[in-house]
Design a protein around this motif. Structure first.
Motif, PDB file in Angstrom:
ATOM      1  N   SER A 103     -45.131  45.349  -0.041  1.00  0.00           N
ATOM      2  CA  SER A 103     -44.792  44.287  -0.978  1.00  0.00           C
ATOM      3  C   SER A 103     -45.826  44.291  -2.092  1.00  0.00           C
ATOM      4  O   SER A 103     -47.012  44.027  -1.845  1.00  0.00           O
ATOM      5  CB  SER A 103     -44.779  42.927  -0.260  1.00  0.00           C
ATOM      6  OG  SER A 103     -44.482  41.895  -1.163  1.00  0.00           O
ATOM      7  N   ASP A 105     -46.419  44.474  -6.824  1.00  0.00           N
ATOM      8  CA  ASP A 105     -45.924  44.623  -8.187  1.00  0.00           C
ATOM      9  C   ASP A 105     -45.815  46.109  -8.501  1.00  0.00           C
ATOM     10  O   ASP A 105     -46.730  46.882  -8.196  1.00  0.00           O
ATOM     11  CB  ASP A 105     -46.863  43.953  -9.184  1.00  0.00           C
ATOM     12  CG  ASP A 105     -46.774  42.431  -9.131  1.00  0.00           C
ATOM     13  OD1 ASP A 105     -45.788  41.919  -8.570  1.00  0.00           O
ATOM     14  OD2 ASP A 105     -47.685  41.770  -9.645  1.00  0.00           O
ATOM     15  N   THR A 110     -44.064  53.564 -10.590  1.00  0.00           N
ATOM     16  CA  THR A 110     -42.841  53.930  -9.874  1.00  0.00           C
ATOM     17  C   THR A 110     -42.984  55.288  -9.170  1.00  0.00           C
ATOM     18  O   THR A 110     -42.526  55.463  -8.046  1.00  0.00           O
ATOM     19  CB  THR A 110     -41.646  53.982 -10.836  1.00  0.00           C
ATOM     20  OG1 THR A 110     -41.930  54.902 -11.896  1.00  0.00           O
ATOM     21  CG2 THR A 110     -41.372  52.613 -11.423  1.00  0.00           C
ATOM     22  N   LEU A 132     -40.408  44.569  -3.966  1.00  0.00           N
ATOM     23  CA  LEU A 132     -40.951  45.078  -5.223  1.00  0.00           C
ATOM     24  C   LEU A 132     -40.654  44.110  -6.362  1.00  0.00           C
ATOM     25  O   LEU A 132     -39.555  43.556  -6.460  1.00  0.00           O
ATOM     26  CB  LEU A 132     -40.349  46.450  -5.533  1.00  0.00           C
ATOM     27  CG  LEU A 132     -40.490  47.500  -4.404  1.00  0.00           C
ATOM     28  CD1 LEU A 132     -39.785  48.793  -4.796  1.00  0.00           C
ATOM     29  CD2 LEU A 132     -41.957  47.750  -4.078  1.00  0.00           C
ATOM     30  N   ALA A 133     -41.645  43.931  -7.254  1.00  0.00           N
ATOM     31  CA  ALA A 133     -41.508  42.975  -8.359  1.00  0.00           C
ATOM     32  C   ALA A 133     -42.265  43.471  -9.584  1.00  0.00           C
ATOM     33  O   ALA A 133     -42.969  44.490  -9.532  1.00  0.00           O
ATOM     34  CB  ALA A 133     -42.026  41.599  -7.930  1.00  0.00           C
ATOM     35  N   PHE A 135     -41.487  44.818 -12.736  1.00  0.00           N
ATOM     36  CA  PHE A 135     -41.218  46.184 -13.181  1.00  0.00           C
ATOM     37  C   PHE A 135     -41.529  46.314 -14.670  1.00  0.00           C
ATOM     38  O   PHE A 135     -40.970  45.593 -15.487  1.00  0.00           O
ATOM     39  CB  PHE A 135     -39.748  46.534 -12.932  1.00  0.00           C
ATOM     40  CG  PHE A 135     -39.355  46.470 -11.484  1.00  0.00           C
ATOM     41  CD1 PHE A 135     -39.396  47.605 -10.692  1.00  0.00           C
ATOM     42  CD2 PHE A 135     -38.942  45.272 -10.918  1.00  0.00           C
ATOM     43  CE1 PHE A 135     -39.031  47.545  -9.359  1.00  0.00           C
ATOM     44  CE2 PHE A 135     -38.564  45.204  -9.591  1.00  0.00           C
ATOM     45  CZ  PHE A 135     -38.615  46.351  -8.800  1.00  0.00           C
ATOM     46  N   SER A 157     -35.892  44.065  -1.354  1.00  0.00           N
ATOM     47  CA  SER A 157     -36.034  42.811  -2.077  1.00  0.00           C
ATOM     48  C   SER A 157     -36.607  43.125  -3.448  1.00  0.00           C
ATOM     49  O   SER A 157     -37.798  43.413  -3.586  1.00  0.00           O
ATOM     50  CB  SER A 157     -36.962  41.847  -1.311  1.00  0.00           C
ATOM     51  OG  SER A 157     -37.172  40.666  -2.056  1.00  0.00           O
ATOM     52  N   MET A 158     -35.757  43.089  -4.472  1.00  0.00           N
ATOM     53  CA  MET A 158     -36.231  43.422  -5.806  1.00  0.00           C
ATOM     54  C   MET A 158     -35.208  42.980  -6.849  1.00  0.00           C
ATOM     55  O   MET A 158     -34.020  43.251  -6.717  1.00  0.00           O
ATOM     56  CB  MET A 158     -36.486  44.929  -5.936  1.00  0.00           C
ATOM     57  CG  MET A 158     -35.282  45.806  -5.647  1.00  0.00           C
ATOM     58  SD  MET A 158     -35.691  47.564  -5.809  1.00  0.00           S
ATOM     59  CE  MET A 158     -34.050  48.290  -5.879  1.00  0.00           C
ATOM     60  N   HIS A 160     -33.931  44.012  -9.615  1.00  0.00           N
ATOM     61  CA  HIS A 160     -33.887  45.242 -10.402  1.00  0.00           C
ATOM     62  C   HIS A 160     -32.586  45.961 -10.072  1.00  0.00           C
ATOM     63  O   HIS A 160     -32.011  45.796  -8.998  1.00  0.00           O
ATOM     64  CB  HIS A 160     -35.085  46.131 -10.052  1.00  0.00           C
ATOM     65  CG  HIS A 160     -35.294  47.279 -10.990  1.00  0.00           C
ATOM     66  ND1 HIS A 160     -34.628  48.470 -10.851  1.00  0.00           N
ATOM     67  CD2 HIS A 160     -36.097  47.423 -12.074  1.00  0.00           C
ATOM     68  CE1 HIS A 160     -35.009  49.303 -11.813  1.00  0.00           C
ATOM     69  NE2 HIS A 160     -35.900  48.684 -12.568  1.00  0.00           N
TER      70      HIS A 160
END
Length: 470
Positions: A103, A105, A110, A132-133, A135, A157-158, A160
């Motif tokens: 978990s 940022d 990437t 993931l957060a 972006f 969980s993202m 995006h």
């Protein structure tokens, strides 16, 4: 008292403790690596790594632990976390990874994150969590993830776009959780759901379907399905969701040949429909009434709820929010068409307001075998007493044995509703009634609470049921 004797005793005790500590340490050191690794698996990854300084033998034990967890707790320590993950994966031995959680940022890392995912896939990961957060560049998850043969549980969980490769083949995946994922288009979304042939549990939480017109969810072994379709705290990508209608919402058809449990909660922004779902025995429906002055939207929502309920005709246990019934009011013609719940034995009705007696009777008339009834926020009666008694639901005379009622305020219409229930429930064994005591205490009318209780106890009963106040 001999002081020297006492001192000798103290020294003996200290010596024994020291010897026991050495023995305990030796006992632990003599354990096989497999057992030590199992013990380390109960520690956090950070603490497991710290054990490497204990003894030389422990230096690399942590590199074999089956569970690795990495969580970014403080933004200013992100660099430290990223380097920690890098080191943990680089030093990993050849053993398999059972459970991997990350978990953090993403920012501009990437490529780095994808390299970690590729590494854990090579280590035959079984359970993978990716939260993931933030972006700052587009993320396309490594293709190897979507053909991982060992993966049994996957959580994404993202907020995006979920960009998929041309092949999705989760041959071992049994549990899939998608949280706030943005589905990019019809084809790739269908590819995802079709690529899980033995999926048993699917959880979809507040994902965004704006770019999808229609999709089928039909894993042949799917047993549990939970969908949340709320519109809270969404980004500009979903800012116009409240204005969705049939022209830009998504139709999701669910083929539940093996489905046993189904839950839906949300605003009904999209059209979810259950087909071939006679195996569902446990269901929960919670639809929020939208603040929308568009009559078309209201009627549309009513028909969508009806389609969900229509697919639950064989359910045995049902939890239903009264707000769902209120939405149905926008299409009154649908009430007579509600399915008969011939197998339903347990019904829980939740609400922020008491349910109207006539609406309750509509459901009860369609539930001939109902044995248990729970009303989350009480019941009220605005109808005429005689008209209610004209057509008593059969379950009240043959099956209904337990009723729980919560949140009563002592309103005379509530008391009337309970009076009617007690009179017509001829096989009732137990009724539990809970008043909202705070209302009475705050208004200084605690004596009224006792009066209402005494009044209810005096009502004529159609059965020899016990009445409990809690």
């Amino acid at each position: 008292m001999d002081v020297s004797f006492e001192l000798k005793n103290v020294e003996k005790i200290k010596f024994r403790k020291k010897q026991n500590a050495i023995k305990s340490r030796n006992d632990i050191d003599n354990l096989p690596d497999a057992i030590l690794e199992h013990i380390l698996s109960y520690l956090s990854t950070k603490d497991a790594v710290r054990t490497s300084i204990l003894l030389k033998r422990w230096q690399y034990l942590w590199t074999s632990i089956p569970k690795l967890e990495f969580y970014e707790e403080e933004p200013d320590r992100r660099t430290m976390l990223m380097n920690f993950v890098e080191r943990a994966i680089a030093l990993r031995d050849s053993s398999n990874i059972k459970d991997f959680s990350l978990s953090c940022d993403v920012e501009c890392d990437t490529h780095r994150i994808n390299s970690w995912i590729s590494a854990v896939v090579k280590h035959k990961v079984q359970a993978l969590y990716l939260g993931l957060a933030n972006f700052q560049e587009s993320l396309e998850l490594t293709p190897s993830l979507f053909t991982c043969e060992s993966l049994q549980e996957l959580t994404l969980s993202m907020f995006h776009y979920l960009k998929l490769p041309s092949i999705v083949s989760f041959l071992s995946l049994k549990k899939l959780i998608l949280m706030e994922v943005i589905f990019p288009d019809d084809n790739s979304t269908q590819l995802l759901f079709s690529g899980c042939p033995i999926l048993e549990e699917l959880i979809i939480i507040d994902c965004i379907w704006n770019n999808v017109k229609a999709v089928y969810i039909s894993p042949p072994m799917l047993r549990f399905l939970f969908i949340s379709d709320a519109n809270e705290n969404k980004d500009d990508l979903n800012a116009d969701a409240d204005g969705q209608n049939d022209s830009n919402s998504c139709q999701v058809k669910i083929f539940g040949n093996s489905l046993e449990s189904f839950s839906f909660t949300g605003d009904h922004l999209n059209d979810f429909c259950l087909l071939n779902s006679s195996s569902v025995v446990d269901a929960s429906i919670e639809v929020f009434q939208r603040d929308d002055e568009d009559v078309y939207v209201d009627v549309q929502d009513a028909y969508r709820i009806f389609k969900l309920l229509d697919g639950l005709g064989n359910v045995e246990k049902l939890k239903l929010q009264v707000s769902s019934l209120e939405v149905l009011n926008y299409a009154e013609e649908l009430f007579p068409l509600l399915p008969s719940f011939n197998n339903l034995t347990s019904l829980t009705l939740g609400s922020e307001l008491p349910i109207e007696f006539s609406r309750l009777l509509t459901i009860l008339r369609n539930s001939p075998c109902l044995d248990f009834l729970e009303l989350g926020m009480g019941i009220t009666c605005h109808g005429i007493y005689d008209s209610i008694l004209d057509r008593v639901p059969s379950c009240l005379m043959t099956h209904l044995k337990t009723i729980n009622i919560f949140g009563l305020s002592g309103d005379e219409k509530e008391i009337l509703a309970i009076k009617i229930l007690l009179k017509i429930a001829s096989v009732l064994k137990r009724i539990s009634i809970s008043f909202d005591a705070f209302d009475f205490v705050s208004s200084g009318d605690i004596m009224k609470l006792k009066e209402f209780s005494a009044q209810i106890l005096s009502f004529p009963k159609g059965s020899s049921c016990s009445i409990f106040f809690c």
